[in-house]
Design a protein around this motif. Structure first.
Motif, PDB file in Angstrom:
ATOM      1  N   LYS A  64     -16.515   5.250 -15.319  1.00 28.42           N
ATOM      2  CA  LYS A  64     -16.697   3.897 -14.785  1.00 28.42           C
ATOM      3  C   LYS A  64     -16.798   3.805 -13.269  1.00 28.42           C
ATOM      4  CE  LYS A  64     -13.802   2.078 -18.503  1.00 28.42           C
ATOM      5  NZ  LYS A  64     -12.475   1.506 -18.799  1.00 28.42           N
ATOM      6  N   GLU A  65     -16.325   4.817 -12.543  1.00 28.21           N
ATOM      7  CA  GLU A  65     -16.074   4.563 -11.130  1.00 28.21           C
ATOM      8  C   GLU A  65     -16.947   5.335 -10.141  1.00 28.21           C
ATOM      9  OE1 GLU A  65     -11.857   5.353 -10.796  1.00 28.21           O
ATOM     10  OE2 GLU A  65     -11.339   3.767 -12.222  1.00 28.21           O
ATOM     11  N   MET A  66     -17.868   6.166 -10.623  1.00 28.94           N
ATOM     12  CA  MET A  66     -18.594   7.017  -9.677  1.00 28.94           C
ATOM     13  C   MET A  66     -19.797   6.324  -9.039  1.00 28.94           C
ATOM     14  SD  MET A  66     -18.283  10.943 -10.847  1.00 28.94           S
ATOM     15  CE  MET A  66     -19.605  10.982 -12.014  1.00 28.94           C
ATOM     16  N   PHE A 111     -14.606   7.644  -2.893  1.00 29.67           N
ATOM     17  CA  PHE A 111     -15.380   6.479  -3.306  1.00 29.67           C
ATOM     18  C   PHE A 111     -15.219   6.262  -4.803  1.00 29.67           C
ATOM     19  CE2 PHE A 111     -17.092   8.687   0.277  1.00 29.67           C
ATOM     20  CZ  PHE A 111     -17.370   7.685   1.193  1.00 29.67           C
ATOM     21  N   ARG A 112     -14.737   5.078  -5.164  1.00 26.86           N
ATOM     22  CA  ARG A 112     -14.609   4.761  -6.589  1.00 26.86           C
ATOM     23  C   ARG A 112     -14.973   3.307  -6.793  1.00 26.86           C
ATOM     24  NH1 ARG A 112      -8.842   7.604  -8.383  1.00 26.86           N
ATOM     25  NH2 ARG A 112      -9.223   9.579  -7.308  1.00 26.86           N
ATOM     26  N   HIS A 113     -15.822   3.049  -7.794  1.00 26.37           N
ATOM     27  CA  HIS A 113     -16.201   1.667  -8.062  1.00 26.37           C
ATOM     28  C   HIS A 113     -15.123   1.023  -8.916  1.00 26.37           C
ATOM     29  CE1 HIS A 113     -19.161  -1.542  -8.057  1.00 26.37           C
ATOM     30  NE2 HIS A 113     -18.630  -1.847  -9.222  1.00 26.37           N
ATOM     31  N   GLU A 114     -14.131   0.405  -8.248  1.00 26.84           N
ATOM     32  CA  GLU A 114     -13.037  -0.249  -8.947  1.00 26.84           C
ATOM     33  C   GLU A 114     -12.999  -1.701  -8.517  1.00 26.84           C
ATOM     34  OE1 GLU A 114      -9.485   2.062  -9.794  1.00 26.84           O
ATOM     35  OE2 GLU A 114      -9.857   3.118  -7.918  1.00 26.84           O
ATOM     36  N   ARG A 115     -12.154  -2.503  -9.184  1.00 31.44           N
ATOM     37  CA  ARG A 115     -12.006  -3.890  -8.760  1.00 31.44           C
ATOM     38  C   ARG A 115     -11.116  -3.919  -7.518  1.00 31.44           C
ATOM     39  NH1 ARG A 115      -9.111  -8.397  -9.649  1.00 31.44           N
ATOM     40  NH2 ARG A 115      -7.519  -7.382 -10.911  1.00 31.44           N
ATOM     41  N   GLY A 119      -4.449  -2.360  -1.780  1.00 28.45           N
ATOM     42  CA  GLY A 119      -4.139  -0.977  -2.144  1.00 28.45           C
ATOM     43  C   GLY A 119      -5.120  -0.362  -3.117  1.00 28.45           C
ATOM     44  N   ARG A 120      -6.188  -1.081  -3.442  1.00 29.07           N
ATOM     45  CA  ARG A 120      -7.219  -0.507  -4.312  1.00 29.07           C
ATOM     46  C   ARG A 120      -8.581  -0.845  -3.727  1.00 29.07           C
ATOM     47  NH1 ARG A 120      -6.800   1.948  -8.891  1.00 29.07           N
ATOM     48  NH2 ARG A 120      -4.729   1.187  -9.372  1.00 29.07           N
ATOM     49  N   LEU A 121      -9.220   0.169  -3.160  1.00 30.62           N
ATOM     50  CA  LEU A 121     -10.481  -0.030  -2.447  1.00 30.62           C
ATOM     51  C   LEU A 121     -11.586   0.771  -3.103  1.00 30.62           C
ATOM     52  CD1 LEU A 121      -8.799   0.498   0.984  1.00 30.62           C
ATOM     53  CD2 LEU A 121      -9.907  -1.615   0.297  1.00 30.62           C
TER      54      LEU A 121
HETATM   55 MG    MG Z   1      -7.392   5.165 -10.648  1.00 32.34          MG
END
Ligand code: MG
Ligand code: ATP
Length: 430
Positions: A64-66, A111-115, A119-121
């Motif tokens: 999900k996050e790349m 780099f991670r495609h997260e919400r 503390g979460r970037l």
């Molecule tokens: Mg994580």
């Protein structure tokens, strides 16, 4: 979208905080150095396959996050973490043929495609270390004690170390069977990703962030009950090593970590102070990864520490890493000749590493004094015709108001240094 808006989940590190970053980085480098770790710098992107194979096809990170781009038919991905690239670099450059263990550290962006949230970037920074060549629990203890020393010496409070063992492929066979049995009853209530994981990699279900999956996973069998003798002994020895080092820990049998490469030891340093994003450091052993990436089987382990999270916790605890950088001396020249003199003295001080400034705005005396105040100058020197003629000026301590006369000659830097050091010492004693 406005051109002047940065992408969601990214941050600008402005001059008002970059000093904290510099201090933190300097401290990390020094501490890592004391443990024998040397810096490695790797590319920001790698072949996508390095991560899908290294981090694991069924992980959230890969699924999900790349951030992946295709360029000229090759697929590349911005690194979501530092381990895979570091191991790739060690193998490609033959570092593992040199004296073992190899100890490296890095400070890099991930780099991670997260919400995005506190503390979460989507672009964040990690300090990480990797140690390759030792299978012994004493290596685990050493790596954990490095993270612990960093968090302690930086002054963080209320941080807990949680450890677990997630075994090796050997003990996981039975464990996977037990998990499949446990979850298959509620298969239809699992999220789509987890239904797939149930077939391919059931342990990943324990790391799912979806509430309903978490609820179902609550009473799942625990890996600690399925460890083989070798893994069990390793975990027991690690615990006695940590005891010997005086490092307190809690065994948390629910930690599985979000990356597939871990074996045996996994650990996290956790705080409750920044809500759900409380893991400031996560790591563990990955004895299978090097072989999996095409190297000779070599046991290894490491951790990654999230620097934004670390700075957030420091802030919430009121700990500051650096005083606002002030200017040591500000020259206030009156007239063209004085401007030249001020320029020369400023240059001399700067060559000695003393932070000095003078007017570059053509301001009046009053406006210059105001500016000196604003930038928090520790000393000011007004230079006008009189001062030039006598070769002497008044050095004013802006905090105490004390005035000392100082010669504007070749010895200026030396005299200023003496006064400045004396002032610093007096400050420390007071
Ligand atoms: Mg994580
Ligand atoms: P989490 O469970 O919080 O998502 P993770 O298991 O994905 O963390 P790791 O891959 O182990 O995290 O990364 C190591 C450290 O990097 C984390 O402990 C955390 O401090 C930091 N980190 C991970 N993802 C982010 C992010 N999106 N933004 C900021 N820091 C992060």
């Amino acid at each position: 979208m406005s051109l002047l808006k940065r992408p969601n989940g990214t941050e600008d590190i402005l001059p008002s905080v970059s000093r904290d970053w510099q201090k933190l980085e300097e401290f990390l480098r020094n501490t890592a150095g004391a443990f024998g770790f040397q810096e490695i710098r790797i590319p920001t992107f790698e072949q996508t396959e390095l991560f899908s194979r290294g981090v694991g096809e069924t992980t959230d990170v890969v699924q999900k996050e790349m951030y992946t781009v295709t360029a000229k038919e090759s697929s590349f991905t911005l690194r979501p973490e530092g381990t895979a690239g570091t191991i790739r670099a060690m193998l490609q450059n033959g570092l593992l043929n040199e004296a073992l263990p190899q100890r490296v550290y890095y400070i890099l962006s991930c780099f991670r495609h997260e919400r995005p949230q506190a503390g979460r970037l989507r672009e964040f920074h990690q300090f990480g270390v990797e140690m390759a060549g030792s299978a012994l629990p004493s290596a685990d203890a050493e790596v954990i004690s490095l993270a612990k020393q960093i968090l302690d010496q930086i002054g963080l409070k209320h941080i807990e170390l949680h450890i677990n063992s997630i075994g090796c492929p050997n003990c996981r066979k039975n464990y996977h069977k037990a998990l499949k049995e446990y979850f298959s009853g509620s298969r239809d209530c699992l999220c789509g990703t987890c239904q797939e994981r149930l077939e391919k990699n059931p342990m990943r279900l324990l790391d799912c962030k979806v509430e309903s999956c978490k609820e179902i996973a609550k009473d799942a069998p625990l890996i600690l009950d399925y460890l083989c003798d070798d893994c069990k002994t390793h975990f027991e020895k690690l615990k006695s090593n940590l005891d010997a080092l005086g490092i307190a820990y809690t065994v948390d049998p629910r930690i599985v970590r979000g990356l597939d490469y871990y074996t045996k030891t996994v650990f996290e340093f956790v705080t409750t102070e920044i809500g759900a994003q409380g893991t400031v450091c996560g790591g563990g052993r990955y004895d299978g990864l090097i072989e999996q990436l095409g190297g000779q089987a070599t046991p290894a382990l490491g951790f990654g520490m999230g620097l934004e999270r670390l700075l957030l916790v420091l802030k919430s605890q009121g700990i500051s890493l650096s005083e606002a950088k002030s200017c040591d001396v500000y020259f206030v020249p009156m007239g063209e000749q004085a401007e030249l003199k001020a320029m020369q003295l400023t240059a001399q001080l700067r060559r000695d590493g003393i932070s000095a400034q003078t007017d570059v705005m053509g301001r009046s005396l009053r406006a210059q004094m105001k500016y000196a105040d604003k930038i928090n100058a520790r000393f000011t020197v007004v230079i006008g015709d009189n001062e030039l003629e006598q070769g002497e000026a008044v050095l004013k301590n802006m905090k105490s108001g004390e005035k000392i006369s100082i010669k504007l000659d070749d010895k200026f830097v030396e005299s200023f240094s003496d006064i400045e050091i004396a002032d610093r010492l007096a400050d420390e004693i007071a």
